[in-house]
Design a protein around this motif. Structure first.
Motif, mmCIF file in Angstrom:
data_model
loop_
_atom_site.group_PDB
_atom_site.id
_atom_site.type_symbol
_atom_site.label_atom_id
_atom_site.label_comp_id
_atom_site.label_asym_id
_atom_site.label_seq_id
_atom_site.Cartn_x
_atom_site.Cartn_y
_atom_site.Cartn_z
ATOM 1 N N SER A 118 1.031 -1.305 0.126
ATOM 2 C CA SER A 118 -0.170 0.017 0.011
ATOM 3 C C SER A 118 0.801 1.177 0.036
ATOM 4 C CB SER A 118 -0.988 -0.097 1.305
ATOM 5 O OG SER A 118 -0.157 -0.230 2.592
ATOM 6 N N TYR A 119 2.085 1.231 0.570
ATOM 7 C CA TYR A 119 2.897 2.278 0.673
ATOM 8 C C TYR A 119 3.439 2.787 -0.830
ATOM 9 C CZ TYR A 119 7.096 5.374 1.056
ATOM 10 O OH TYR A 119 7.857 6.551 1.040
ATOM 11 N N ALA A 120 3.830 1.612 -1.549
ATOM 12 C CA ALA A 120 4.350 1.833 -2.816
ATOM 13 C C ALA A 120 3.111 2.282 -3.858
ATOM 14 C CB ALA A 120 4.872 0.585 -3.482
ATOM 15 N N ALA A 121 1.987 1.970 -3.558
ATOM 16 C CA ALA A 121 0.890 2.213 -4.308
ATOM 17 C C ALA A 121 0.216 3.506 -4.237
ATOM 18 C CB ALA A 121 -0.387 1.327 -4.050
ATOM 19 N N PHE A 122 0.591 3.864 -2.747
ATOM 20 C CA PHE A 122 0.449 5.622 -2.420
ATOM 21 C C PHE A 122 1.405 6.594 -3.136
ATOM 22 C CE2 PHE A 122 1.344 9.281 0.308
ATOM 23 C CZ PHE A 122 -0.110 9.883 0.371
ATOM 24 N N MET A 123 2.742 6.129 -2.946
ATOM 25 C CA MET A 123 3.424 6.804 -3.546
ATOM 26 C C MET A 123 3.450 6.825 -5.015
ATOM 27 S SD MET A 123 4.947 8.245 -1.150
ATOM 28 C CE MET A 123 6.625 9.000 -1.852
ATOM 29 N N THR A 124 3.050 5.696 -5.607
ATOM 30 C CA THR A 124 2.837 5.956 -7.019
ATOM 31 C C THR A 124 1.693 6.748 -7.496
ATOM 32 O OG1 THR A 124 3.541 3.429 -7.453
ATOM 33 C CG2 THR A 124 2.275 4.290 -9.162
ATOM 34 N N ASP A 125 0.813 6.837 -6.748
ATOM 35 C CA ASP A 125 -0.368 7.624 -6.899
ATOM 36 C C ASP A 125 -0.121 9.071 -6.548
ATOM 37 O OD1 ASP A 125 -1.873 5.441 -7.983
ATOM 38 O OD2 ASP A 125 -3.007 5.243 -6.199
#
Length: 162
Positions: free
Chosen positions: A92-99
């Motif tokens: 979820s951290y990587a997804a958040f930073m991607t978004d």
């Protein structure tokens, strides 16, 4: 998201530039000198290496913390424990930073948060100290004004310079 030490350094040095302009006798320097009792002679007898060295040190400290106040992504980084834990963070951290990795990373957004920090942190600190020191409202406004302008510029630089 790497920490931008060059932005912190440049932001720190900007306080000197603002000070040279702000405290110029043609701007607010004459008012400040009158309100503090400073004279040209007293100013010339100051240890300028100490004054400017500590000014830069304290400005670096201010610019360093301003990154946390202006760059919202540092909050997400803090939630996982810091940079050492990026590799083990949940997806979820990587997804958040991607978004949202560059969301609100602009000079304008940093200037807004810098201005708010100046008004809601700098002004009260200067005003409280000045009230106990029995300084005038002219002094409070000149000194706090300097910090509001400086913190606005610091915020802009550290947030907008990726």
């Amino acid at each position: 998201m790497p920490f931008n030490f060059l932005a912190v350094l440049v932001a720190s040095l900007s306080t000197l530039l603002v000070g040279f302009i702000w405290y110029n006798p043609k701007v607010f320097g004459t008012i400040w000198m009158k309100e503090t009792g400073m004279t040209e002679e007293k100013a010339k007898n100051s240890n300028m290496v100490k004054v400017f060295g500590l000014t830069i040190l304290y400005s670096v400290m201010l610019s360093f913390i301003m990154t946390a106040l202006t760059i919202h992504q540092f909050g997400a980084l803090g939630m996982i424990g810091g940079p050492d834990f990026i590799a083990t963070a949940k997806p979820s951290y990587a997804a958040f930073m991607t978004d949202y990795g560059d969301a609100f990373r602009t000079f304008k957004h940093g200037a807004l948060h810098g201005f708010m920090s100046g008004v809601f942190i700098g002004l009260p600190i200067v005003a409280i100290n000045s009230l106990f020191e029995q300084k005038s409202w002219k002094y409070i406004l000149v000194t706090a004004g300097y910090w509001i302008v400086s913190m606005t510029i610091i915020g802009a630089i550290v947030c907008g310079w990726k």
